[in-house]
Motif scaffolding. Structure first.
Motif, PDB file in Angstrom:
ATOM      1  N   ASP A   1       0.824  -1.207   0.000  1.00 24.97           N
ATOM      2  CA  ASP A   1       0.000   0.000   0.000  1.00 24.97           C
ATOM      3  C   ASP A   1       0.863   1.264   0.000  1.00 24.97           C
ATOM      4  O   ASP A   1       0.414   2.336   0.415  1.00 24.97           O
ATOM      5  N   CYS A   2       2.114   1.111  -0.448  1.00 29.92           N
ATOM      6  CA  CYS A   2       2.977   2.249  -0.811  1.00 29.92           C
ATOM      7  C   CYS A   2       3.465   3.067   0.382  1.00 29.92           C
ATOM      8  O   CYS A   2       3.506   4.301   0.339  1.00 29.92           O
ATOM      9  N   ARG A   3       3.898   2.390   1.447  1.00 29.63           N
ATOM     10  CA  ARG A   3       4.500   3.067   2.590  1.00 29.63           C
ATOM     11  C   ARG A   3       5.975   2.677   2.680  1.00 29.63           C
ATOM     12  O   ARG A   3       6.318   1.496   2.561  1.00 29.63           O
ATOM     13  N   LEU A   4       6.835   3.666   2.917  1.00 27.06           N
ATOM     14  CA  LEU A   4       8.273   3.418   2.971  1.00 27.06           C
ATOM     15  C   LEU A   4       8.611   2.581   4.195  1.00 27.06           C
ATOM     16  O   LEU A   4       8.286   2.949   5.322  1.00 27.06           O
ATOM     17  N   LEU A   5       9.326   1.461   3.956  1.00 29.13           N
ATOM     18  CA  LEU A   5       9.616   0.521   5.031  1.00 29.13           C
ATOM     19  C   LEU A   5      11.096   0.480   5.391  1.00 29.13           C
ATOM     20  O   LEU A   5      11.472   0.683   6.548  1.00 29.13           O
TER      21      LEU A   5
ATOM     22  N   LYS B   1       2.791   3.994  -6.027  1.00 25.54           N
ATOM     23  CA  LYS B   1       1.370   4.302  -6.234  1.00 25.54           C
ATOM     24  C   LYS B   1       1.065   4.470  -7.717  1.00 25.54           C
ATOM     25  O   LYS B   1       0.064   3.955  -8.226  1.00 25.54           O
ATOM     26  N   ALA B   2       1.951   5.189  -8.438  1.00 25.61           N
ATOM     27  CA  ALA B   2       1.747   5.367  -9.880  1.00 25.61           C
ATOM     28  C   ALA B   2       1.803   4.028 -10.608  1.00 25.61           C
ATOM     29  O   ALA B   2       1.024   3.774 -11.538  1.00 25.61           O
ATOM     30  N   MET B   3       2.731   3.167 -10.207  1.00 28.78           N
ATOM     31  CA  MET B   3       2.831   1.840 -10.817  1.00 28.78           C
ATOM     32  C   MET B   3       1.515   1.090 -10.668  1.00 28.78           C
ATOM     33  O   MET B   3       1.014   0.476 -11.631  1.00 28.78           O
ATOM     34  N   LYS B   4       0.911   1.114  -9.496  1.00 37.79           N
ATOM     35  CA  LYS B   4      -0.337   0.389  -9.257  1.00 37.79           C
ATOM     36  C   LYS B   4      -1.503   1.001 -10.033  1.00 37.79           C
ATOM     37  O   LYS B   4      -2.359   0.285 -10.546  1.00 37.79           O
ATOM     38  N   GLU B   5      -1.512   2.341 -10.127  1.00 38.56           N
ATOM     39  CA  GLU B   5      -2.602   2.996 -10.856  1.00 38.56           C
ATOM     40  C   GLU B   5      -2.514   2.749 -12.349  1.00 38.56           C
ATOM     41  O   GLU B   5      -3.535   2.544 -13.023  1.00 38.56           O
ATOM     42  N   LEU B   6      -1.282   2.760 -12.876  1.00 37.74           N
ATOM     43  CA  LEU B   6      -1.096   2.580 -14.312  1.00 37.74           C
ATOM     44  C   LEU B   6      -1.130   1.118 -14.735  1.00 37.74           C
ATOM     45  O   LEU B   6      -1.377   0.805 -15.904  1.00 37.74           O
ATOM     46  N   HIS B   7      -0.880   0.214 -13.778  1.00 33.09           N
ATOM     47  CA  HIS B   7      -0.849  -1.226 -14.078  1.00 33.09           C
ATOM     48  C   HIS B   7      -1.624  -1.971 -12.980  1.00 33.09           C
ATOM     49  O   HIS B   7      -1.023  -2.596 -12.095  1.00 33.09           O
TER      50      HIS B   7
ATOM     51  N   LEU C   1      11.238  -0.631 -10.513  1.00 31.05           N
ATOM     52  CA  LEU C   1      10.270  -1.061  -9.509  1.00 31.05           C
ATOM     53  C   LEU C   1       9.885  -2.507  -9.788  1.00 31.05           C
ATOM     54  O   LEU C   1       9.506  -2.844 -10.915  1.00 31.05           O
ATOM     55  N   VAL C   2       9.985  -3.345  -8.774  1.00 31.11           N
ATOM     56  CA  VAL C   2       9.620  -4.758  -8.897  1.00 31.11           C
ATOM     57  C   VAL C   2       8.609  -5.102  -7.815  1.00 31.11           C
ATOM     58  O   VAL C   2       8.927  -5.060  -6.616  1.00 31.11           O
ATOM     59  N   PRO C   3       7.356  -5.433  -8.199  1.00 30.50           N
ATOM     60  CA  PRO C   3       6.374  -5.875  -7.200  1.00 30.50           C
ATOM     61  C   PRO C   3       6.708  -7.287  -6.732  1.00 30.50           C
ATOM     62  O   PRO C   3       7.083  -8.149  -7.538  1.00 30.50           O
ATOM     63  N   ILE C   4       6.571  -7.508  -5.437  1.00 29.18           N
ATOM     64  CA  ILE C   4       6.922  -8.803  -4.837  1.00 29.18           C
ATOM     65  C   ILE C   4       5.635  -9.479  -4.359  1.00 29.18           C
ATOM     66  O   ILE C   4       4.824  -8.876  -3.656  1.00 29.18           O
ATOM     67  N   PHE C   5       5.470 -10.750  -4.738  1.00 35.39           N
ATOM     68  CA  PHE C   5       4.234 -11.478  -4.482  1.00 35.39           C
ATOM     69  C   PHE C   5       4.472 -12.670  -3.555  1.00 35.39           C
ATOM     70  O   PHE C   5       5.569 -13.245  -3.530  1.00 35.39           O
ATOM     71  N   ASP C   6       3.420 -13.042  -2.844  1.00 35.89           N
ATOM     72  CA  ASP C   6       3.484 -14.289  -2.084  1.00 35.89           C
ATOM     73  C   ASP C   6       3.107 -15.453  -3.006  1.00 35.89           C
ATOM     74  O   ASP C   6       2.844 -15.258  -4.208  1.00 35.89           O
TER      75      ASP C   6
END
Length: 593
Positions: free
Chosen positions: A53-57, A76-82, A109-114
């Motif tokens: 949900d786009c919070r810096l960790l 956030k832009a990555m999620k909105e555009l894709h 940017l690389v999204p990480i999935f379970d």
């Protein structure tokens, strides 16, 4: 409070270090595999992880101006555009209109999935480029009238990998536009590798801990960080202060320069700090406009310079900060096609400075003086054709930089470079630079009597002289601080100002403007002086032993020791106690008048 009592503090500390370790592995991968000097030598890159949900960790040893805000906006832009993200995806991002700092900071940017296909985290690798296709061979174009004049390739979360394989159309586009395609390709591979390292390590950590346990850790860590931040703010005095800092005039700016106003409100009772940046001029027809990411981050840096370093720099702590912006300002939220080519440095530092000096006005125990302005000729982007290899080269130099501001308790960190960098950039090895590029560095040193004098001193200026060997060389830089050097606070003095010259073959010096794009002929050189930093507190309260030590080391002269600090030294740099008491009393009386 009930939830915090249930948290295992030891486990929280271990897991926070595990996350930071992942970010460090990312950074180590890029440092060892990056091909350009700006990455492999100067370390001008940052690696971090944000939540789904786009919070810096986790940021590890990242450059503040890169990560405090920006990775969250880019994710956030990555999620909105894709909206349909999948494992194996990777995205190229450098759009300042979609959360990036500026076009030069190309990011992966690389999204990480379970294992069930749920997006859990996003790895972000941000790396400053030696070249990104600008119309001039530099990634800092201070005179660019708009993004079209700038000419950079702009990627708004553009997909560059699918199923872990490159999308060759995008790679081809970059290789055809960028002046050093093989160098860029090597950097790209290093960036992707760093992001995939994060993907692998996060999945391994989840296999060990469990995805739900990691999610709970994140919430506990953010809550803990917010608690520490709130406690730190409650120790500051309440108040509201407006301060300003002015960037030198350049083409496309008002004749008086770019004055940045910041109003800082500290509310200890509510444990909140607000920085209002809305009272500033509209965006300008030049490359000095600041992107939203850098505007937010620059303000946050000014605040965090007054916050103890045991407060984690993450989204939890940031809940206590309110940064007020407006659309279309020179600082704030830029509208396309406004150029933000130089967004990470020059005017961004003119945001940080008034924030930290405002806090210093509120409290003698917090804040800092002004840090020195940046992008002097010693940090120019140089390019040309190397006659030794008959091959084009482009690289940003980091020959020497100082610029550190004094604090309430310490002399400046001398080589901090600028407020947004916080000392994370490495300075070039002269030998390595001369080996890799057809240039020679003739001089590199500190400049005597240029420190921001104070109870605690700002950094002295530095100087360097360099030029091409057996070839011509294009040189581009955007220097600030010649007319507006860094100011001190609470009686502290002003640091040394920037200067830049071309040394002709006959030895004569030609002054150069702050925004310089020029070609050096064989035998010509650049001679540049960097900004120092502002002092904190009256120089008359500085420990005389520190003054004597600085004089012995050659940082100041005996004449300056007496005239500015009221410390009288003999020829062996020993303190004359009686004359020092008399001199300090005399100077204090003059100051009072």
């Amino acid at each position: 409070m009930e939830n915090r009592q249930k948290v295992d503090g030891v486990r929280l500390a271990i897991l926070s270090n595990r996350w930071e370790g992942i970010a460090r592995k990312m950074a180590n991968t890029l440092l060892r595999t990056g091909r350009s000097g700006v990455l492999a030598t100067a370390r001008d890159f940052s690696c971090c992880v944000v939540t789904a949900d786009c919070r810096l960790l986790a940021t590890a040893e990242s450059i503040p101006i890169h990560v405090l805000s920006g990775p969250d906006l880019m994710a956030k832009a990555m999620k909105e555009l894709h909206p349909e993200l999948k494992p194996g995806d990777a995205f190229l991002h450098n759009s300042p209109y979609h959360g990036c700092s500026h076009a030069a900071d190309l990011s992966i940017l690389v999204p990480i999935f379970d294992g069930k296909g749920r997006h859990r985290y996003t790895a972000v690798v941000k790396a400053h480029q030696a070249d990104i296709g600008n119309s001039l061979p530099t990634t800092y174009m201070g005179a660019a009238k708009d993004v079209y004049n700038e000419g950079a390739l702009i990627f708004a979360a553009t997909q560059v990998q699918r199923d872990y394989k490159d999308i060759e159309d995008i790679i081809r586009l970059c290789r055809l536009r960028i002046r050093v395609p093989d160098q860029w390709w090597g950097d790209y591979l290093g960036m992707v590798g760093a992001a995939r390292i994060a993907e692998r390590e996060v999945i391994n950590l989840a296999a060990e801990i469990g995805w739900d346990e990691l999610d709970q850790y994140v919430e506990d860590w953010f809550e803990y960080s917010e608690t520490l931040m709130a406690a730190a703010i409650r120790k500051l005095p309440a108040g509201k202060v407006t301060k300003s800092s002015t960037h030198d005039p350049t083409p496309g700016t008002p004749s008086e320069g770019i004055k940045i106003n910041a109003t800082v409100t500290v509310d200890p009772a509510a444990a909140r700090i607000t920085v209002d940046l809305r009272d500033n001029i509209d965006s300008l027809p030049c490359g000095l406009n600041v992107s939203e990411a850098c505007t937010r981050t620059a303000a946050m840096i000014g605040v965090l310079n007054a916050i103890p370093d045991d407060v984690p720099r993450n989204a939890g702590a940031f809940r206590r900060l309110d940064i007020l912006l407006r659309e279309g300002g020179v600082v704030g939220t830029p509208k396309h096609p406004t150029s933000c080519s130089v967004a990470t440095t020059n005017v961004a530092d003119r945001i940080t400075n008034p924030v930290q000096t405002a806090i210093a006005e509120l409290s003698e125990h917090a804040g800092q003086a002004e840090a020195g302005a940046i992008l002097p000729g010693t940090m120019a982007v140089v390019s040309g054709v190397d006659p030794r290899r008959n091959r084009a080269f482009v690289n940003q130099l980091f020959v020497v930089h100082t610029g550190g501001a004094a604090s309430p308790t310490q002399d400046a960190w001398i080589t901090i470079a600028h407020a947004g960098n916080a000392g994370m950039l490495y300075q070039d090895s002269i030998e390595v630079s001369e080996l890799h590029y057809p240039l020679r560095v003739y001089d590199k040193r500190l400049v005597t009597d240029t420190e921001g004098a104070g109870t605690y001193n700002g950094a002295p200026s530095s100087t360097a002289e360099y030029g091409p060997v057996d070839c011509s060389m294009d040189v581009n830089f955007v220097s600030d601080g010649t007319q507006n050097p860094p100011r001190g606070v609470r009686g502290g003095g002003t640091g040394g100002n920037a200067q830049q010259y071309r040394r002709r073959v006959d030895g004569t010096l030609e002054p150069l403007p702050g925004v310089t794009s020029t070609t050096l002929a064989p035998g010509e050189r650049i001679l540049a002086v960097t900004c120092g930093g502002g002092g904190f507190g009256s120089p008359l309260k500085r420990d005389p032993q520190r003054v004597a030590h600085n004089a012995r080391e050659g940082w100041i002269t005996r004449e300056r020791a007496a005239r500015v600090y009221g410390v009288v030294l003999d020829e062996k740099f020993q303190i004359n106690e009686n004359e020092t008491r008399r001199k300090r009393a005399e100077l204090a009386e003059q100051t009072a008048q």
